[in-house]
Design an enzyme around this catalytic site. Structure first.
Site, PDB file in Angstrom:
ATOM      1  CB  SER A 255      -0.932   0.006   1.221  1.00  0.00           C
ATOM      2  OG  SER A 255      -0.226  -0.286   2.406  1.00  0.00           O
TER       3      SER A 255
ATOM      4  CE  LYS B  70      -0.193  -8.364   3.614  1.00  0.00           C
ATOM      5  NZ  LYS B  70      -0.698  -8.326   2.234  1.00  0.00           N
TER       6      LYS B  70
ATOM      7  CD  GLU C 144      -2.554  -8.635  -2.419  1.00  0.00           C
ATOM      8  OE1 GLU C 144      -3.229  -8.768  -3.472  1.00  0.00           O
ATOM      9  OE2 GLU C 144      -2.248  -7.522  -1.952  1.00  0.00           O
TER      10      GLU C 144
ATOM     11  CD  GLU D  20      -7.747  -5.640   1.903  1.00  0.00           C
ATOM     12  OE1 GLU D  20      -6.619  -6.164   1.796  1.00  0.00           O
ATOM     13  OE2 GLU D  20      -8.013  -4.498   1.480  1.00  0.00           O
TER      14      GLU D  20
HETATM   15  O1  KIV Z   1      -0.293  -3.438   1.407  1.00  0.00           O
HETATM   16  C1  KIV Z   1      -0.978  -3.467   2.424  1.00  0.00           C
HETATM   17  O2  KIV Z   1      -0.945  -2.570   3.263  1.00  0.00           O
HETATM   18  C2  KIV Z   1      -1.864  -4.608   2.599  1.00  0.00           C
HETATM   19  C3  KIV Z   1      -3.115  -4.357   3.346  1.00  0.00           C
HETATM   20  C4  KIV Z   1      -4.129  -3.769   2.433  1.00  0.00           C
HETATM   21  C5  KIV Z   1      -3.616  -5.584   3.959  1.00  0.00           C
HETATM   22  O3  KIV Z   1      -1.608  -5.641   2.072  1.00  0.00           O
END
Ligand code: KIV
Length: 283
Positions: A48, A116, A118, A185
């Protein structure tokens, strides 16, 4: 005040005793330092940052180098906080080998505690590959912003029985592939509750309701810094954008009317040096 950094075992025990993990995103040194000082449990250097720092429309353009650069700053500030590096679009889609190599970069160059990524069923092999290489990997399911085009926009997921089943299945597949925890999410709370009760690992929420083992918020939303849009699940706890704007406006006024800099912001010549300078200039 220094504190002990949480480990994966602590996170697991927190789930078991119902102690909710509180985490936020961070992209820079000062914010990460303030988060650690305030007692935030965990930090995500999210992709983000593409929107919150670089002004992109979404997260797709974010690169590995940008993520590493921001992770390094956060790690330097928050040495006693569990830090997660977010794998950007393109860093784990091409092959499992490339994904492992990129996860290794996060660890070697930015000293993160986990990464992390997705996706559900479609990233199972990648999750397995990273986990089997000895790194901690968190799954991210439900609304996955990197695939917002495929989802038809930034839309809540799992609102029908069929799509809820798909989210629940994704969670189980990612868990079985070796994820140490899962972030959900923009999903209804009932779906999150089913997943949290089903899986032995921590299940966290961003916009996925109260029935989770912890809550994540985007720091720029939380403190009122990011203004382009506000998702339904955001609660603003501050007005940083308002404070910055007020400071700029006051500064402009002061400079225009000659009220800044004042005496207290001004260096003076050492006693006796001004007459000597004038004398020199007259020569
Ligand atoms: O990039 C990020 O901050 C995220 C959140 C939207 C969960 O992956």
């Amino acid at each position: 005040m220094s504190r002990k950094k949480l480990t994966v075992l602590d996170l697991q025990e927190m789930k078991e005793r119902g102690d909710r993990v509180v985490w936020v995103t961070a992209y820079d040194f000062i914010t990460a330092q303030l988060a650690e000082q305030a007692g935030i449990d965990m930090l995500l250097v999210g992709d983000s940052l593409g929107m919150c720092i670089y002004g992109y429309d979404g997260t797709i353009p974010v690169t590995m180098d940008q993520c590493i650069y921001h992770c390094e700053a956060v790690r330097r500030a928050a040495r006693n906080t569990f830090v997660i590096g977010d794998m950007p679009f393109g860093s784990y889609q091409i092959s499992t080998e490339a994904a492992i190599a990129n996860a290794v970069r996060f660890h070697k160059e930015a000293h993160v505690d986990a990464v992390k990524l997705e996706g559900g069923a479609r990233v199972a092999d990648v999750v397995r590959g990273i986990a089997n290489s000895g790194m901690l990997v968190m799954g991210h399911i439900g609304l996955t912003p990197q695939s917002s085009n495929a989802l038809g926009g930034f839309k809540a997921q799992g609102r029908t029985a069929e799509t809820a089943m798909a989210v629940i299945e994704d969670a189980r597949i990612v868990y079985e592939a070796g994820a140490f925890s899962i972030l959900i999410e923009a999903v209804p709370p009932e779906v999150t509750q089913i997943i949290r009760d089903d899986l032995p690992i921590p299940v966290y929420s961003i916009g996925a309701g109260i029935h989770a083992d912890g809550q994540l918020m985007i720091v720029s939303d939380l403190v009122g810094h990011f203004q382009a849009f506000t998702p339904k699940f955001v609660k603003r706890y501050g007005n940083v954008a308002g404070e910055i704007t007020k400071s700029f406006e006051s500064y402009i006024k002061d400079v225009k009317k000659g009220a800044f800099p004042g005496d207290e912001h001004t260096y003076r010549m050492i006693d006796g040096e001004l007459p000597r300078l004038i004398h020199e200039l007259k020569k």
